[in-house]
Design an enzyme around this catalytic site. Structure first.
Site, PDB file in Angstrom:
ATOM      1  N   GLN A 233      -8.891  -0.371 -16.448  1.00  0.00           N
ATOM      2  CA  GLN A 233      -9.478  -1.225 -15.408  1.00  0.00           C
ATOM      3  C   GLN A 233     -10.793  -0.612 -14.912  1.00  0.00           C
ATOM      4  O   GLN A 233     -11.793  -1.321 -14.738  1.00  0.00           O
ATOM      5  CB  GLN A 233      -8.483  -1.368 -14.257  1.00  0.00           C
ATOM      6  CG  GLN A 233      -9.052  -2.014 -13.006  1.00  0.00           C
ATOM      7  CD  GLN A 233      -7.987  -2.352 -11.997  1.00  0.00           C
ATOM      8  OE1 GLN A 233      -7.273  -3.336 -12.162  1.00  0.00           O
ATOM      9  NE2 GLN A 233      -7.861  -1.592 -10.934  1.00  0.00           N
TER      10      GLN A 233
ATOM     11  N   HIS B 152      -3.395   4.391  -2.410  1.00  0.00           N
ATOM     12  CA  HIS B 152      -4.414   3.551  -1.764  1.00  0.00           C
ATOM     13  C   HIS B 152      -5.044   4.288  -0.578  1.00  0.00           C
ATOM     14  O   HIS B 152      -6.257   4.218  -0.357  1.00  0.00           O
ATOM     15  CB  HIS B 152      -3.790   2.254  -1.231  1.00  0.00           C
ATOM     16  CG  HIS B 152      -3.225   1.356  -2.276  1.00  0.00           C
ATOM     17  ND1 HIS B 152      -1.882   1.108  -2.395  1.00  0.00           N
ATOM     18  CD2 HIS B 152      -3.831   0.635  -3.259  1.00  0.00           C
ATOM     19  CE1 HIS B 152      -1.667   0.272  -3.388  1.00  0.00           C
ATOM     20  NE2 HIS B 152      -2.836  -0.029  -3.940  1.00  0.00           N
TER      21      HIS B 152
ATOM     22  N   GLN C  28      -7.812   6.382 -10.829  1.00  0.00           N
ATOM     23  CA  GLN C  28      -7.853   6.751 -12.245  1.00  0.00           C
ATOM     24  C   GLN C  28      -6.592   6.312 -12.995  1.00  0.00           C
ATOM     25  O   GLN C  28      -6.590   6.201 -14.210  1.00  0.00           O
ATOM     26  CB  GLN C  28      -8.047   8.277 -12.325  1.00  0.00           C
ATOM     27  CG  GLN C  28      -7.847   8.922 -13.682  1.00  0.00           C
ATOM     28  CD  GLN C  28      -8.985   8.627 -14.646  1.00  0.00           C
ATOM     29  OE1 GLN C  28     -10.062   8.173 -14.239  1.00  0.00           O
ATOM     30  NE2 GLN C  28      -8.753   8.868 -15.926  1.00  0.00           N
ATOM     31  N   LYS C  29      -5.497   6.029 -12.259  1.00  0.00           N
ATOM     32  CA  LYS C  29      -4.267   5.610 -12.939  1.00  0.00           C
ATOM     33  C   LYS C  29      -4.537   4.366 -13.806  1.00  0.00           C
ATOM     34  O   LYS C  29      -4.013   4.246 -14.899  1.00  0.00           O
ATOM     35  CB  LYS C  29      -3.160   5.294 -11.929  1.00  0.00           C
ATOM     36  CG  LYS C  29      -1.854   4.918 -12.629  1.00  0.00           C
ATOM     37  CD  LYS C  29      -0.759   4.613 -11.655  1.00  0.00           C
ATOM     38  CE  LYS C  29      -0.840   3.241 -11.062  1.00  0.00           C
ATOM     39  NZ  LYS C  29      -0.481   2.151 -11.988  1.00  0.00           N
TER      40      LYS C  29
ATOM     41  N   LEU D 197       0.824  -1.217   0.000  1.00  0.00           N
ATOM     42  CA  LEU D 197       0.000   0.000   0.000  1.00  0.00           C
ATOM     43  C   LEU D 197       0.855   1.264   0.000  1.00  0.00           C
ATOM     44  O   LEU D 197       1.935   1.295   0.566  1.00  0.00           O
ATOM     45  CB  LEU D 197      -0.914  -0.002   1.238  1.00  0.00           C
ATOM     46  CG  LEU D 197      -1.864  -1.192   1.348  1.00  0.00           C
ATOM     47  CD1 LEU D 197      -2.725  -1.060   2.596  1.00  0.00           C
ATOM     48  CD2 LEU D 197      -2.739  -1.340   0.106  1.00  0.00           C
TER      49      LEU D 197
HETATM   50  O1  PAF Z   1      -5.817  -2.405  -9.138  1.00  0.00           O
HETATM   51  C1  PAF Z   1      -5.503  -3.418  -8.473  1.00  0.00           C
HETATM   52  O2  PAF Z   1      -4.761  -3.354  -7.505  1.00  0.00           O
HETATM   53  C2  PAF Z   1      -6.053  -4.777  -8.900  1.00  0.00           C
HETATM   54  O3  PAF Z   1      -6.147  -4.877 -10.281  1.00  0.00           O
HETATM   55  C3  PAF Z   1      -7.386  -5.115  -8.219  1.00  0.00           C
HETATM   56  C4  PAF Z   1      -8.490  -4.152  -8.639  1.00  0.00           C
HETATM   57  C5  PAF Z   1      -7.231  -5.093  -6.710  1.00  0.00           C
HETATM   58  C6  PAF Z   1      -7.840  -6.529  -8.627  1.00  0.00           C
HETATM   59  O4  PAF Z   1      -6.901  -7.489  -8.266  1.00  0.00           O
END
Ligand code: PAF
Length: 279
Positions: free
Chosen positions: A152, A36, A147-148, A32
């Protein structure tokens, strides 16, 4: 008090103690950092309770060496979550998430084909599947992403709509170092020289954005501009440079009014990504 759990059964017992409470979920792969923590703080502001999952998801790594070298530091992660007063830290073992005989996956089609999807085959199938499982286990009111990882975010939002998950996806702006480098768990693997070089991603994006703001709207010219800046940095190697539609992620040709600039660049052996929206 931060409660630590590993199993889905223990997680659910805490999650459903009081069904009237709202829960924010911050899904992570650990290691982290302040990016995060920014998500955790946003979740804390928006919800009665905050859960953070820590799971290095093997199915989203297309390169086994990358999975093996992915930074892990559970003890330090837990300390950081305690300091933020996170209610629940969930770190499932691999066999809790992928029990023997596991054979189900979530595939989001078009959105996963370009960019990261093209360069990391199978990555988004792993992401969508594990995020669906995290959502099913926690059933959060809101889930938080940075947003990085812009593709995803697009994939997860699409999945949430398509599969009717009953939650809101909240996207937090990219958190950056003073020189613009986007925070990422992978940054901890950069040598001091590579760390300095890594600022080239943000520099390339920023120059393209300011040239766009002063009138350069040709997608190929913007792509070339970013390519030249990155190629000038001796420690860098381009994986892709993209000027794409912010919603469909399809590559643009000709003039653009609004676009997603995105990059994947190796700095030494470490692959970094970053992006910026223009227009
Ligand atoms: O962004 C991340 O850290 C990962 O892709 C996630 C969303 C935790 C899924 O494993």
């Amino acid at each position: 008090m931060t409660q630590l759990v590993e199993t889905i059964a223990d997680l659910r017992a805490i999650r459903w103690q009081d069904p009237s409470l709202t829960w924010g979920l911050v899904p992570t792969m650990g290691a982290l950092h302040e990016g995060h923590i920014a998500l955790v703080r946003q979740a804390r502001r928006d919800n009665d309770r905050v859960a953070v999952s820590i799971f290095v998801n093997p199915t989203q790594f297309n390169d086994p060496a990358d999975l093996e070298k992915y930074p892990r530091n559970l003890a330090q992660d837990i300390e950081m979550l305690r300091a933020e007063n996170v209610d629940l830290a969930w770190s499932p073992p691999v066999n809790e998430m992928y029990p023997h005989g596991f054979q189900t996956s979530v595939i989001v089609k078009e959105l996963t084909r370009p960019l990261e999807g093209e360069h990391r085959p199978g990555h988004f199938e792993g992401v969508a599947t594990v995020v669906a499982k995290l959502f099913n286990a926690v059933q959060p009111t809101r889930a938080y992403f940075g947003q990085k990882d812009v593709q995803q975010v697009a994939v997860i939002k699409r999945m949430v709509r398509d599969l009717n998950f009953n939650l809101d996806v909240v996207v937090h702006p990219t958190v950056r170092e003073a020189d613009g480098l986007a925070l990422s768990s992978r940054n901890s693997r950069l040598s001091p020289g590579e760390r300095t070089a890594a600022a080239v991603l943000y520099r390339a994006l920023s120059v393209a954005k300011s040239r766009f703001d002063s009138g350069e709207t040709d997608a190929a010219a913007l792509r070339q501009m970013m390519t030249d800046i990155i190629n000038d940095e001796p420690l860098s190697r381009i994986d892709y440079v993209s000027v794409a539609h912010p919603d469909t992620l399809q590559e643009f040709t000709g003039d653009v009014e609004q676009a997603l600039l995105s990059l994947a660049v190796y700095i030494g052996e470490i692959r970094l990504i970053d992006n910026m929206v223009i227009g």
